[in-house]
Design a protein around this motif. Structure first.
Motif, PDB file in Angstrom:
ATOM      1  N   GLU A 157       0.973   1.629  -6.660  1.00  0.00           N
ATOM      2  CA  GLU A 157       1.490   0.886  -7.844  1.00  0.00           C
ATOM      3  C   GLU A 157       2.789   0.527  -7.566  1.00  0.00           C
ATOM      4  O   GLU A 157       2.873  -0.921  -8.039  1.00  0.00           O
ATOM      5  CB  GLU A 157       1.410   1.947  -8.998  1.00  0.00           C
ATOM      6  CG  GLU A 157       0.038   2.561  -9.432  1.00  0.00           C
ATOM      7  CD  GLU A 157      -0.513   3.494  -8.327  1.00  0.00           C
ATOM      8  OE1 GLU A 157      -1.908   3.560  -8.471  1.00  0.00           O
ATOM      9  OE2 GLU A 157       0.346   4.108  -7.728  1.00  0.00           O
ATOM     10  N   ALA A 158       3.809   1.370  -6.915  1.00  0.00           N
ATOM     11  CA  ALA A 158       5.060   0.578  -6.671  1.00  0.00           C
ATOM     12  C   ALA A 158       5.023  -0.449  -5.870  1.00  0.00           C
ATOM     13  O   ALA A 158       5.855  -1.449  -5.698  1.00  0.00           O
ATOM     14  CB  ALA A 158       5.911   1.894  -6.196  1.00  0.00           C
ATOM     15  N   GLN A 159       4.116  -0.486  -4.667  1.00  0.00           N
ATOM     16  CA  GLN A 159       3.985  -1.493  -3.961  1.00  0.00           C
ATOM     17  C   GLN A 159       3.429  -2.705  -4.635  1.00  0.00           C
ATOM     18  O   GLN A 159       4.039  -3.919  -4.545  1.00  0.00           O
ATOM     19  CB  GLN A 159       2.978  -1.036  -2.675  1.00  0.00           C
ATOM     20  CG  GLN A 159       2.918  -2.268  -1.586  1.00  0.00           C
ATOM     21  CD  GLN A 159       2.169  -3.384  -1.842  1.00  0.00           C
ATOM     22  OE1 GLN A 159       1.166  -3.530  -2.815  1.00  0.00           O
ATOM     23  NE2 GLN A 159       2.461  -4.628  -1.122  1.00  0.00           N
ATOM     24  N   GLN A 160       2.531  -2.744  -5.630  1.00  0.00           N
ATOM     25  CA  GLN A 160       2.197  -3.804  -6.395  1.00  0.00           C
ATOM     26  C   GLN A 160       3.262  -4.346  -7.253  1.00  0.00           C
ATOM     27  O   GLN A 160       3.459  -5.594  -7.530  1.00  0.00           O
ATOM     28  CB  GLN A 160       0.981  -3.156  -7.397  1.00  0.00           C
ATOM     29  CG  GLN A 160       0.337  -4.543  -7.960  1.00  0.00           C
ATOM     30  CD  GLN A 160      -0.136  -5.502  -7.139  1.00  0.00           C
ATOM     31  OE1 GLN A 160      -0.787  -5.463  -6.457  1.00  0.00           O
ATOM     32  NE2 GLN A 160       0.527  -7.004  -7.399  1.00  0.00           N
ATOM     33  N   ASN A 161       4.189  -3.407  -7.892  1.00  0.00           N
ATOM     34  CA  ASN A 161       5.317  -3.753  -8.226  1.00  0.00           C
ATOM     35  C   ASN A 161       6.253  -4.765  -7.582  1.00  0.00           C
ATOM     36  O   ASN A 161       6.779  -5.628  -8.241  1.00  0.00           O
ATOM     37  CB  ASN A 161       5.908  -2.732  -9.194  1.00  0.00           C
ATOM     38  CG  ASN A 161       5.141  -2.166 -10.368  1.00  0.00           C
ATOM     39  OD1 ASN A 161       4.399  -2.700 -10.856  1.00  0.00           O
ATOM     40  ND2 ASN A 161       5.287  -0.854 -10.682  1.00  0.00           N
ATOM     41  N   TYR A 162       6.309  -4.337  -6.221  1.00  0.00           N
ATOM     42  CA  TYR A 162       7.185  -4.927  -5.345  1.00  0.00           C
ATOM     43  C   TYR A 162       6.789  -6.475  -5.335  1.00  0.00           C
ATOM     44  O   TYR A 162       7.564  -7.247  -5.245  1.00  0.00           O
ATOM     45  CB  TYR A 162       7.140  -4.198  -4.239  1.00  0.00           C
ATOM     46  CG  TYR A 162       7.478  -4.691  -3.010  1.00  0.00           C
ATOM     47  CD1 TYR A 162       8.781  -4.989  -2.287  1.00  0.00           C
ATOM     48  CD2 TYR A 162       6.324  -5.565  -2.279  1.00  0.00           C
ATOM     49  CE1 TYR A 162       8.903  -5.292  -1.012  1.00  0.00           C
ATOM     50  CE2 TYR A 162       6.648  -5.977  -0.766  1.00  0.00           C
ATOM     51  CZ  TYR A 162       8.009  -5.707  -0.272  1.00  0.00           C
ATOM     52  OH  TYR A 162       8.113  -6.332   0.984  1.00  0.00           O
ATOM     53  N   GLN A 163       5.428  -6.376  -5.317  1.00  0.00           N
ATOM     54  CA  GLN A 163       4.739  -7.946  -5.026  1.00  0.00           C
ATOM     55  C   GLN A 163       5.242  -8.838  -6.012  1.00  0.00           C
ATOM     56  O   GLN A 163       5.304 -10.023  -5.990  1.00  0.00           O
ATOM     57  CB  GLN A 163       3.312  -7.718  -4.937  1.00  0.00           C
ATOM     58  CG  GLN A 163       2.736  -6.966  -3.674  1.00  0.00           C
ATOM     59  CD  GLN A 163       3.124  -7.956  -2.504  1.00  0.00           C
ATOM     60  OE1 GLN A 163       3.037  -9.180  -2.428  1.00  0.00           O
ATOM     61  NE2 GLN A 163       3.490  -7.028  -1.263  1.00  0.00           N
ATOM     62  N   ASP A 164       5.218  -8.331  -7.410  1.00  0.00           N
ATOM     63  CA  ASP A 164       5.486  -9.019  -8.610  1.00  0.00           C
ATOM     64  C   ASP A 164       6.914  -9.077  -9.004  1.00  0.00           C
ATOM     65  O   ASP A 164       7.156  -9.994  -9.838  1.00  0.00           O
ATOM     66  CB  ASP A 164       4.876  -8.370  -9.743  1.00  0.00           C
ATOM     67  CG  ASP A 164       3.309  -8.399  -9.689  1.00  0.00           C
ATOM     68  OD1 ASP A 164       2.731  -9.221  -8.827  1.00  0.00           O
ATOM     69  OD2 ASP A 164       2.496  -7.440  -9.941  1.00  0.00           O
ATOM     70  N   GLU A 165       7.883  -8.497  -8.245  1.00  0.00           N
ATOM     71  CA  GLU A 165       9.087  -8.453  -8.623  1.00  0.00           C
ATOM     72  C   GLU A 165       9.739  -9.903  -8.467  1.00  0.00           C
ATOM     73  O   GLU A 165       9.614 -10.704  -7.386  1.00  0.00           O
ATOM     74  CB  GLU A 165      10.173  -7.253  -8.310  1.00  0.00           C
ATOM     75  CG  GLU A 165      10.263  -7.252  -6.744  1.00  0.00           C
ATOM     76  CD  GLU A 165      11.227  -6.031  -6.433  1.00  0.00           C
ATOM     77  OE1 GLU A 165      11.719  -5.432  -7.177  1.00  0.00           O
ATOM     78  OE2 GLU A 165      10.892  -5.612  -5.091  1.00  0.00           O
ATOM     79  N   ALA A 166      10.903 -10.251  -9.035  1.00  0.00           N
ATOM     80  CA  ALA A 166      11.484 -11.526  -8.775  1.00  0.00           C
ATOM     81  C   ALA A 166      12.237 -11.620  -7.287  1.00  0.00           C
ATOM     82  O   ALA A 166      11.961 -12.715  -6.930  1.00  0.00           O
ATOM     83  CB  ALA A 166      12.696 -11.750  -9.713  1.00  0.00           C
TER      84      ALA A 166
END
Length: 131
Positions: A98-107
């Motif tokens: 989940e943290a890796q997916q959030n990383y993909q979406d971060e600015a």
């Protein structure tokens, strides 16, 4: 005097290296590893290398999710099984998928892609979960 000097130099260097390691390193997170290989369009261009490295480091410095990271270049291949065809490698660890997916979406990640995607011709990603 010489007998005392060598142990003091060794002790000073040992403590200096230990303190640098302890303060500058984050513990590798074994939960999720994100490994990326980049092939630049102009791998021998110093300007392209500098632009890529600057953008990548800026992104990693500003990521809220990347726990540890490693940026590398291929060494000279010493065996047939070693693929040294890439220009840069990146290994980033995360506490979860989940943290890796959030990383993909971060600015910062999106900005890195915007700034650097024109520099590469190929990207391959390998994601792994710890066992």
């Amino acid at each position: 005097m010489k007998k005392l000097m060598y142990p003091l130099v060794f002790l000073t260097l040992t403590l200096s290296c230990y303190s640098q390691t302890k303060t500058n390193m984050k513990k590798f997170d074994p939960h999720f590893a994100h490994t990326v290989y980049f092939w630049l369009k102009n791998p021998d261009s110093p300007d392209d290398q500098k632009a890529f490295e600057t953008s990548l480091q800026k992104f990693l410095d500003n990521s809220a999710y990347a726990k540890t990271n490693f940026i590398g270049k291929p060494p000279k291949a010493s065996r047939e099984v070693v693929d040294g065809s890439f220009t840069y490698s990146l290994i980033v660890t995360f506490e979860s998928a989940e943290a890796q997916q959030n990383y993909q979406d971060e600015a910062p990640h999106k900005l890195f892609i915007e700034e650097s995607s024109n520099l590469w011709e190929k990207v391959i990603v390998y994601d792994s979960k710890g066992i």
